[in-house]
Design a protein around this motif. Sequence first.
Motif, PDB file in Angstrom:
ATOM      1  N   VAL A 175       0.842  -1.200   0.000  1.00 25.11           N
ATOM      2  CA  VAL A 175       0.000   0.000   0.000  1.00 25.11           C
ATOM      3  C   VAL A 175       0.880   1.254   0.000  1.00 25.11           C
ATOM      4  CG1 VAL A 175      -1.877  -1.200   1.189  1.00 25.11           C
ATOM      5  CG2 VAL A 175      -0.215   0.095   2.516  1.00 25.11           C
ATOM      6  N   PRO A 176       0.367   2.365  -0.500  1.00 22.25           N
ATOM      7  CA  PRO A 176       1.139   3.612  -0.462  1.00 22.25           C
ATOM      8  C   PRO A 176       1.372   4.059   0.985  1.00 22.25           C
ATOM      9  CG  PRO A 176      -0.717   3.815  -1.988  1.00 22.25           C
ATOM     10  CD  PRO A 176      -0.908   2.547  -1.214  1.00 22.25           C
ATOM     11  N   PRO A 177       2.561   4.568   1.280  1.00 25.31           N
ATOM     12  CA  PRO A 177       2.829   5.069   2.629  1.00 25.31           C
ATOM     13  C   PRO A 177       1.979   6.314   2.911  1.00 25.31           C
ATOM     14  CG  PRO A 177       4.680   5.536   1.183  1.00 25.31           C
ATOM     15  CD  PRO A 177       3.718   4.695   0.401  1.00 25.31           C
ATOM     16  N   PRO A 178       1.821   6.656   4.187  1.00 24.00           N
ATOM     17  CA  PRO A 178       0.966   7.790   4.548  1.00 24.00           C
ATOM     18  C   PRO A 178       1.281   9.074   3.784  1.00 24.00           C
ATOM     19  CG  PRO A 178       1.591   6.594   6.513  1.00 24.00           C
ATOM     20  CD  PRO A 178       2.374   5.989   5.380  1.00 24.00           C
ATOM     21  N   GLY A 179       2.548   9.394   3.587  1.00 30.65           N
ATOM     22  CA  GLY A 179       2.923  10.627   2.903  1.00 30.65           C
ATOM     23  C   GLY A 179       2.609  10.650   1.417  1.00 30.65           C
ATOM     24  N   GLN A 180       2.335   9.482   0.832  1.00 30.99           N
ATOM     25  CA  GLN A 180       2.027   9.394  -0.598  1.00 30.99           C
ATOM     26  C   GLN A 180       0.584   8.970  -0.870  1.00 30.99           C
ATOM     27  OE1 GLN A 180       4.956   6.797  -2.358  1.00 30.99           O
ATOM     28  NE2 GLN A 180       6.655   8.054  -1.658  1.00 30.99           N
ATOM     29  N   TRP A 181      -0.154   8.680   0.188  1.00 34.27           N
ATOM     30  CA  TRP A 181      -1.520   8.162   0.027  1.00 34.27           C
ATOM     31  C   TRP A 181      -2.404   9.102  -0.785  1.00 34.27           C
ATOM     32  CZ3 TRP A 181      -4.133   3.731   0.716  1.00 34.27           C
ATOM     33  CH2 TRP A 181      -5.515   3.790   0.708  1.00 34.27           C
ATOM     34  N   ASP A 182      -2.503  10.359  -0.386  1.00 35.66           N
ATOM     35  CA  ASP A 182      -3.417  11.287  -1.065  1.00 35.66           C
ATOM     36  C   ASP A 182      -3.075  11.437  -2.544  1.00 35.66           C
ATOM     37  OD1 ASP A 182      -4.567  11.569   1.421  1.00 35.66           O
ATOM     38  OD2 ASP A 182      -3.987  13.666   1.686  1.00 35.66           O
ATOM     39  N   LYS A 183      -1.808  11.580  -2.845  1.00 33.97           N
ATOM     40  CA  LYS A 183      -1.385  11.718  -4.241  1.00 33.97           C
ATOM     41  C   LYS A 183      -1.689  10.445  -5.031  1.00 33.97           C
ATOM     42  CE  LYS A 183       2.460  13.125  -7.132  1.00 33.97           C
ATOM     43  NZ  LYS A 183       3.816  13.639  -7.188  1.00 33.97           N
ATOM     44  N   SER A 184      -1.476   9.299  -4.415  1.00 35.62           N
ATOM     45  CA  SER A 184      -1.773   8.029  -5.066  1.00 35.62           C
ATOM     46  C   SER A 184      -3.268   7.893  -5.363  1.00 35.62           C
ATOM     47  CB  SER A 184      -1.298   6.868  -4.187  1.00 35.62           C
ATOM     48  OG  SER A 184      -1.585   5.639  -4.778  1.00 35.62           O
ATOM     49  N   CYS A 185      -4.106   8.312  -4.420  1.00 35.53           N
ATOM     50  CA  CYS A 185      -5.560   8.261  -4.622  1.00 35.53           C
ATOM     51  C   CYS A 185      -5.978   9.179  -5.766  1.00 35.53           C
ATOM     52  CB  CYS A 185      -6.292   8.642  -3.342  1.00 35.53           C
ATOM     53  SG  CYS A 185      -6.081   7.459  -2.009  1.00 35.53           S
ATOM     54  N   GLU A 186      -5.424  10.378  -5.793  1.00 36.50           N
ATOM     55  CA  GLU A 186      -5.735  11.319  -6.871  1.00 36.50           C
ATOM     56  C   GLU A 186      -5.295  10.759  -8.216  1.00 36.50           C
ATOM     57  OE1 GLU A 186      -4.215  15.187  -5.827  1.00 36.50           O
ATOM     58  OE2 GLU A 186      -5.236  15.123  -3.894  1.00 36.50           O
ATOM     59  N   SER A 187      -4.116  10.135  -8.264  1.00 33.10           N
ATOM     60  CA  SER A 187      -3.617   9.536  -9.512  1.00 33.10           C
ATOM     61  C   SER A 187      -4.513   8.403  -9.987  1.00 33.10           C
ATOM     62  CB  SER A 187      -2.195   9.012  -9.328  1.00 33.10           C
ATOM     63  OG  SER A 187      -1.311  10.069  -9.078  1.00 33.10           O
ATOM     64  N   ALA A 188      -5.130   7.694  -9.042  1.00 33.36           N
ATOM     65  CA  ALA A 188      -6.024   6.590  -9.380  1.00 33.36           C
ATOM     66  C   ALA A 188      -7.424   7.081  -9.755  1.00 33.36           C
ATOM     67  CB  ALA A 188      -6.115   5.615  -8.208  1.00 33.36           C
ATOM     68  N   GLY A 189      -7.655   8.395  -9.698  1.00 30.06           N
ATOM     69  CA  GLY A 189      -8.972   8.934 -10.008  1.00 30.06           C
ATOM     70  C   GLY A 189      -9.965   8.783  -8.873  1.00 30.06           C
ATOM     71  N   PHE A 190      -9.466   8.650  -7.654  1.00 25.61           N
ATOM     72  CA  PHE A 190     -10.312   8.417  -6.488  1.00 25.61           C
ATOM     73  C   PHE A 190      -9.939   9.437  -5.411  1.00 25.61           C
ATOM     74  CE2 PHE A 190     -11.958   4.618  -3.716  1.00 25.61           C
ATOM     75  CZ  PHE A 190     -12.920   5.441  -3.168  1.00 25.61           C
ATOM     76  N   ALA A 191     -10.081  10.714  -5.748  1.00 24.65           N
ATOM     77  CA  ALA A 191      -9.694  11.794  -4.839  1.00 24.65           C
ATOM     78  C   ALA A 191     -10.464  11.740  -3.525  1.00 24.65           C
ATOM     79  CB  ALA A 191      -9.883  13.152  -5.514  1.00 24.65           C
ATOM     80  N   ALA A 192     -11.673  11.166  -3.526  1.00 25.54           N
ATOM     81  CA  ALA A 192     -12.471  11.088  -2.303  1.00 25.54           C
ATOM     82  C   ALA A 192     -11.837  10.170  -1.257  1.00 25.54           C
ATOM     83  CB  ALA A 192     -13.881  10.598  -2.620  1.00 25.54           C
ATOM     84  N   ALA A 193     -10.856   9.370  -1.636  1.00 26.49           N
ATOM     85  CA  ALA A 193     -10.165   8.482  -0.694  1.00 26.49           C
ATOM     86  C   ALA A 193      -9.026   9.200   0.029  1.00 26.49           C
ATOM     87  CB  ALA A 193      -9.630   7.255  -1.420  1.00 26.49           C
ATOM     88  N   ALA A 194      -8.692  10.396  -0.426  1.00 28.50           N
ATOM     89  CA  ALA A 194      -7.619  11.163   0.224  1.00 28.50           C
ATOM     90  C   ALA A 194      -7.996  11.438   1.672  1.00 28.50           C
ATOM     91  CB  ALA A 194      -7.380  12.466  -0.531  1.00 28.50           C
TER      92      ALA A 194
END
Length: 94
Positions: free
Chosen positions: A40-59
Amino acid sequence: MNYRVEINQSGRGGTIYYFEGDQRLAFDWEFSMSGTTVFVPPPGQWDKSCESAGFAAAAGRRNEILERTAVEVCRQKASGAKYEIGDNWLEFVF
């Protein structure tokens, strides 16, 4: 909020998908010596990873989503397994 988790296997690993509506996050997994490791993406990269996946609501919802995913994996495939959420992984021990 409605969600679902799908687990796909190919050989000694696969992909776990977390869905909310038509949005999804994908996590690779593989069997380990003690059980199963989900990457899984680490905490510091989670939000950016979610946005890249097209799932900004998971940030901002890393713990919630990983906890939901872990509980559902246990229910579907790993009854009785214990899990731990780490910075880069979700580990299931049998």
